[in-house]
Design a protein around this motif. Structure first.
Motif, PDB file in Angstrom:
ATOM      1  N   UNK A  22       0.850  -1.257   0.083  1.00 49.03           N
ATOM      2  CA  UNK A  22      -0.049  -0.044   0.133  1.00 49.03           C
ATOM      3  C   UNK A  22       0.836   1.129   0.121  1.00 49.03           C
ATOM      4  N   UNK A  23       0.316   2.404  -0.083  1.00 52.62           N
ATOM      5  CA  UNK A  23       1.052   3.606  -0.321  1.00 52.62           C
ATOM      6  C   UNK A  23       0.982   4.308   0.959  1.00 52.62           C
ATOM      7  N   UNK A  24       0.384   4.122   1.979  1.00 52.19           N
ATOM      8  CA  UNK A  24       0.497   4.897   3.088  1.00 52.19           C
ATOM      9  C   UNK A  24       0.968   4.107   4.301  1.00 52.19           C
ATOM     10  N   UNK A  25       0.066   4.391   5.375  1.00 52.48           N
ATOM     11  CA  UNK A  25       0.543   4.252   6.785  1.00 52.48           C
ATOM     12  C   UNK A  25      -0.221   2.936   7.477  1.00 52.48           C
ATOM     13  N   UNK A  26       0.118   1.777   6.625  1.00 54.85           N
ATOM     14  CA  UNK A  26      -0.658   0.472   7.394  1.00 54.85           C
ATOM     15  C   UNK A  26       0.015   0.292   8.595  1.00 54.85           C
ATOM     16  N   UNK A  27      -0.626  -0.129   9.381  1.00 53.36           N
ATOM     17  CA  UNK A  27       0.109  -0.571  10.742  1.00 53.36           C
ATOM     18  C   UNK A  27       0.780  -1.907  10.623  1.00 53.36           C
ATOM     19  N   UNK A  28       2.014  -1.919  11.028  1.00 55.46           N
ATOM     20  CA  UNK A  28       2.956  -3.245  10.918  1.00 55.46           C
ATOM     21  C   UNK A  28       2.135  -4.396  11.914  1.00 55.46           C
ATOM     22  N   UNK A 200      -4.940 -11.036   4.451  1.00 51.00           N
ATOM     23  CA  UNK A 200      -5.377 -10.159   3.167  1.00 51.00           C
ATOM     24  C   UNK A 200      -4.463  -8.990   3.092  1.00 51.00           C
ATOM     25  N   UNK A 201      -4.430  -8.445   4.270  1.00 57.43           N
ATOM     26  CA  UNK A 201      -3.787  -6.872   4.426  1.00 57.43           C
ATOM     27  C   UNK A 201      -2.274  -7.102   3.969  1.00 57.43           C
ATOM     28  N   UNK A 202      -1.749  -7.860   4.391  1.00 53.13           N
ATOM     29  CA  UNK A 202      -0.393  -8.037   4.089  1.00 53.13           C
ATOM     30  C   UNK A 202      -0.075  -8.749   2.817  1.00 53.13           C
ATOM     31  N   UNK A 203      -0.802  -9.535   2.436  1.00 52.44           N
ATOM     32  CA  UNK A 203      -0.632 -10.358   1.004  1.00 52.44           C
ATOM     33  C   UNK A 203      -1.036  -9.117   0.082  1.00 52.44           C
ATOM     34  N   UNK A 204      -1.745  -8.407   0.372  1.00 47.13           N
ATOM     35  CA  UNK A 204      -2.272  -7.311  -0.850  1.00 47.13           C
ATOM     36  C   UNK A 204      -0.921  -6.302  -0.825  1.00 47.13           C
ATOM     37  N   UNK A 205      -0.367  -6.243   0.294  1.00 44.16           N
ATOM     38  CA  UNK A 205       0.835  -5.377   0.262  1.00 44.16           C
ATOM     39  C   UNK A 205       2.059  -5.719  -0.569  1.00 44.16           C
ATOM     40  N   UNK A 206       2.079  -7.192  -0.516  1.00 49.87           N
ATOM     41  CA  UNK A 206       3.261  -7.780  -1.143  1.00 49.87           C
ATOM     42  C   UNK A 206       2.695  -8.049  -2.672  1.00 49.87           C
ATOM     43  N   UNK A 207       1.394  -8.313  -2.990  1.00 55.01           N
ATOM     44  CA  UNK A 207       0.884  -8.141  -4.207  1.00 55.01           C
ATOM     45  C   UNK A 207       1.279  -6.839  -5.044  1.00 55.01           C
ATOM     46  N   UNK A 208       1.077  -5.731  -4.348  1.00 50.76           N
ATOM     47  CA  UNK A 208       1.273  -4.498  -5.109  1.00 50.76           C
ATOM     48  C   UNK A 208       2.973  -4.359  -5.281  1.00 50.76           C
ATOM     49  N   UNK A 209       3.649  -4.463  -4.467  1.00 47.98           N
ATOM     50  CA  UNK A 209       5.089  -4.242  -4.589  1.00 47.98           C
ATOM     51  C   UNK A 209       5.900  -5.083  -5.420  1.00 47.98           C
ATOM     52  N   UNK A 210       5.204  -6.203  -5.620  1.00 53.97           N
ATOM     53  CA  UNK A 210       5.506  -7.217  -6.780  1.00 53.97           C
ATOM     54  C   UNK A 210       5.121  -6.659  -8.084  1.00 53.97           C
ATOM     55  N   UNK A 211       4.195  -5.770  -8.208  1.00 54.97           N
ATOM     56  CA  UNK A 211       3.941  -5.197  -9.423  1.00 54.97           C
ATOM     57  C   UNK A 211       2.685  -5.551  -9.952  1.00 54.97           C
ATOM     58  N   UNK A 212       1.741  -6.352  -9.383  1.00 50.11           N
ATOM     59  CA  UNK A 212       0.535  -6.953  -9.624  1.00 50.11           C
ATOM     60  C   UNK A 212      -0.597  -5.792  -9.378  1.00 50.11           C
ATOM     61  N   UNK A 214      -3.814  -4.878  -7.467  1.00 47.24           N
ATOM     62  CA  UNK A 214      -4.292  -5.322  -6.267  1.00 47.24           C
ATOM     63  C   UNK A 214      -5.739  -5.685  -5.897  1.00 47.24           C
ATOM     64  N   UNK A 215      -6.382  -4.740  -7.277  1.00 49.23           N
ATOM     65  CA  UNK A 215      -8.132  -5.011  -7.140  1.00 49.23           C
ATOM     66  C   UNK A 215      -8.205  -6.548  -7.479  1.00 49.23           C
ATOM     67  N   UNK A 216      -7.546  -7.100  -8.114  1.00 48.66           N
ATOM     68  CA  UNK A 216      -7.794  -8.620  -8.718  1.00 48.66           C
ATOM     69  C   UNK A 216      -7.958  -9.332  -7.253  1.00 48.66           C
ATOM     70  N   UNK A 256      -8.876  -0.286  -2.961  1.00 48.85           N
ATOM     71  CA  UNK A 256      -8.843   1.048  -3.379  1.00 48.85           C
ATOM     72  C   UNK A 256      -7.771   2.190  -3.030  1.00 48.85           C
ATOM     73  N   UNK A 257      -7.435   1.773  -1.801  1.00 51.10           N
ATOM     74  CA  UNK A 257      -6.132   2.590  -1.236  1.00 51.10           C
ATOM     75  C   UNK A 257      -5.032   2.636  -2.091  1.00 51.10           C
ATOM     76  N   UNK A 258      -4.755   1.493  -2.879  1.00 56.56           N
ATOM     77  CA  UNK A 258      -3.606   1.347  -4.029  1.00 56.56           C
ATOM     78  C   UNK A 258      -3.758   2.209  -5.127  1.00 56.56           C
ATOM     79  N   UNK A 259      -2.680   2.710  -5.533  1.00 54.94           N
ATOM     80  CA  UNK A 259      -2.774   3.170  -6.973  1.00 54.94           C
ATOM     81  C   UNK A 259      -3.382   2.239  -7.959  1.00 54.94           C
ATOM     82  N   UNK A 260      -3.974   2.831  -8.716  1.00 57.63           N
ATOM     83  CA  UNK A 260      -4.494   2.002  -9.873  1.00 57.63           C
ATOM     84  C   UNK A 260      -3.532   1.603 -10.607  1.00 57.63           C
ATOM     85  N   UNK A 261      -3.460   0.415 -11.341  1.00 61.61           N
ATOM     86  CA  UNK A 261      -2.363  -0.246 -12.383  1.00 61.61           C
ATOM     87  C   UNK A 261      -3.082  -0.891 -13.048  1.00 61.61           C
TER      88      UNK A 261
END
Length: 481
Positions: A22-28, A200-212, A214-216, A256-261
């Motif tokens: 994600x792009x902002x301040x998710x809690x660890x 779900x939360x941590x996985x989505x962060x990984x998904x986005x960082x890897x270039x996929x 996230x809405x999928x 939706x909190x992630x940049x659309x790609x």
């Protein structure tokens, strides 16, 4: 090569799904220090190895180098963008048409062939794998073990057996558990809502960082949720991954909190999907008809994967004349594509001309000597061409890089058998037995190997006797777990 014939039965686990960053301040997340106290990392890895032995010994693990190469590449791409990775991950396929994926102790992640076949796109597949990776990095199974350690009705060994049975085949496993164990044991087989939300939360962060995309991840859950309306029993994946409607909404809102790609599927994903449909789905004739229909209605755009799938079905039906033009066109466009090289080996071996495959693959092996697809196809072709010394050299060298590769061990065992080297054959066969946890059978094979050692081969005798003692000791150790 037709690795479909070399499926090994195995038993596995199942876990959850999802994505990337994600792009902002998710809690660890809580990194699970309590789980570390309950199950030290080294013990977790040891339990994971034992479970993987049981999986390989009881479930249809797919030993297909091309698919394994694709899955490992995708999985490790996601791992490289994940946090809190404590040990190497391993990824493997189970031949099962149901949508399912799972993870267990020690970073082992299993994926059903049905998940790849039914994923609408590569981001959906990656979202599921990313979700499973998060279950491992957050040590959800270890936490669950700690929560139950005061429950006298459950033993660790019993819980692990239940996890294995149910994660690999949830519908069958849950029926067994519910009939023989307590509700407390049953509760061990599904992740809690909190664990699912965290994955779900941590996985989505990984998904986005890897270039996929996230809405999928939300699209995949929506797809599963829709299936609930039309089936008497839920999809297998949902038996161990609870899916309240709130979870679907939460995942979609989080995306939706992630940049659309926009993410374009890789050709490797499309080829892997076509390969599974051709060889691990319906029969070849039915698959051929489906590929022909799709090609007829998809005359625009890249049809490489469809033509590849069609070529596979034709080769499997021994329609070699029809397959060759398709394969030639694919290789002309991409001469070093591993999917195509593997299928060319099938073609030549099927025609009874394995020597041509040996000659074709030799230069590719010089360029990529440790690649499993090239090396194992090369060795397989050499065995078929009765060039046993070449096959043995290839496989021994490969074993230095990947000592636990099961298919490589199978091929080497077959090479020794073809050479009538009985001592080496039984020793190699013992290695195979040990890899599925059958240590007593492994010990028996070593004893047979000793029977073919000459009296003056003292070093070999000493080494085999030490191996015999090791297998017997490992059997005792396994019994204690």
């Amino acid at each position: 090569m037709l690795f479909k014939r070399m499926l090994l039965c195995c038993v596995m686990l199942s876990t959850t799904f999802i994505p990337a960053q994600a792009k902002s301040n998710f809690e660890l997340p809580d990194l699970g220090t309590s789980a570390l106290q309950a199950l030290p990392l080294e013990k977790e890895r040891a339990i994971g190895e034992v479970m993987m032995m049981q999986v390989r010994g009881t479930s249809p693990v797919v030993d297909d180098p091309v698919l394994n190469e694709y899955l490992s590449t995708l999985g490790n791409t996601l791992v490289s963008h994940a946090n809190d990775v404590r040990f190497p991950f391993s990824f493997f396929l189970i031949n099962n048409p149901e949508i399912n994926a799972f993870a267990f102790y020690g970073g082992h992640v299993g994926v059903h062939t049905g998940l790849i076949a039914q994923a609408d796109n590569e981001s959906q597949l990656a979202s599921v794998i990313g979700h499973e990776i998060a279950h491992v990095t957050q040590r959800h199974l270890a936490r669950r073990l700690q929560q139950q350690q005061d429950n006298s009705g459950l033993t660790i060994a019993g819980m692990i057996a239940g996890l294995l049975a149910t994660l690999v085949s949830p519908d069958a496993g849950l029926a067994i558990i519910s009939g023989t164990q307590t509700q407390s044991a049953l509760s061990q087989l599904t992740h809690s809502r909190g664990a699912e939300q965290e994955a779900d939360r941590i996985g989505m962060r990984t998904l986005y960082d890897a270039g996929f995309d996230p809405k999928e991840s939300g699209e995949f859950l929506t797809k599963l949720s829709a299936q609930l309306r039309y089936k008497q029993k839920p999809p297998v994946f949902l038996l161990t991954h609870p899916l309240p409607q709130s979870r679907v909404s939460d995942v979609r809102l989080r995306a939706q909190q992630y940049e659309s790609r926009q993410y374009t599927d890789s050709l490797s994903f499309q080829l892997a999907k076509a390969r599974i449909i051709a060889r691990y789905g319906s029969d070849s004739e039915h698959a051929e008809n489906e590929f022909r229909k799709l090609l007829k209605h998809n005359s625009f755009g890249d049809t490489s994967a469809l033509r590849y799938g069609l070529a596979l079905t034709l080769i499997d039906q021994k329609k070699y004349k029809e397959a060759k033009p398709l394969l030639d066109d694919l290789l002309d466009a991409s001469p070093d594509n591993l999917f195509y090289l593997d299928t060319l080996t099938d073609y030549y071996v099927g025609l009874g001309q394995p020597q041509k495959a040996v000659e074709y693959l030799a230069p590719f092996h010089q360029l990529r000597p440790n690649n499993q697809v090239v090396t194992l196809n090369y060795a397989h072709a050499a065995i078929e061409a009765k060039q046993y010394d070449l096959a043995k050299d290839l496989l021994r060298s490969f074993a230095l890089e990947k000592p636990d590769h099961f298919l490589a061990k199978q091929l080497l065992t077959d090479t020794y058998k073809q050479q009538d080297d009985k001592a080496a054959y039984h020793e190699a066969n013992a290695d195979l037995m040990a890899q599925v946890g059958a240590y007593m059978k492994a010990a028996d094979e070593v004893q047979k190997a000793l029977n073919f050692i000459e009296p003056d081969e003292a070093i070999k005798q000493k080494r085999l006797k030490a191996l015999l003692a090791q297998y017997r000791a490992m059997q005792k150790e396994l019994a204690r777990m």
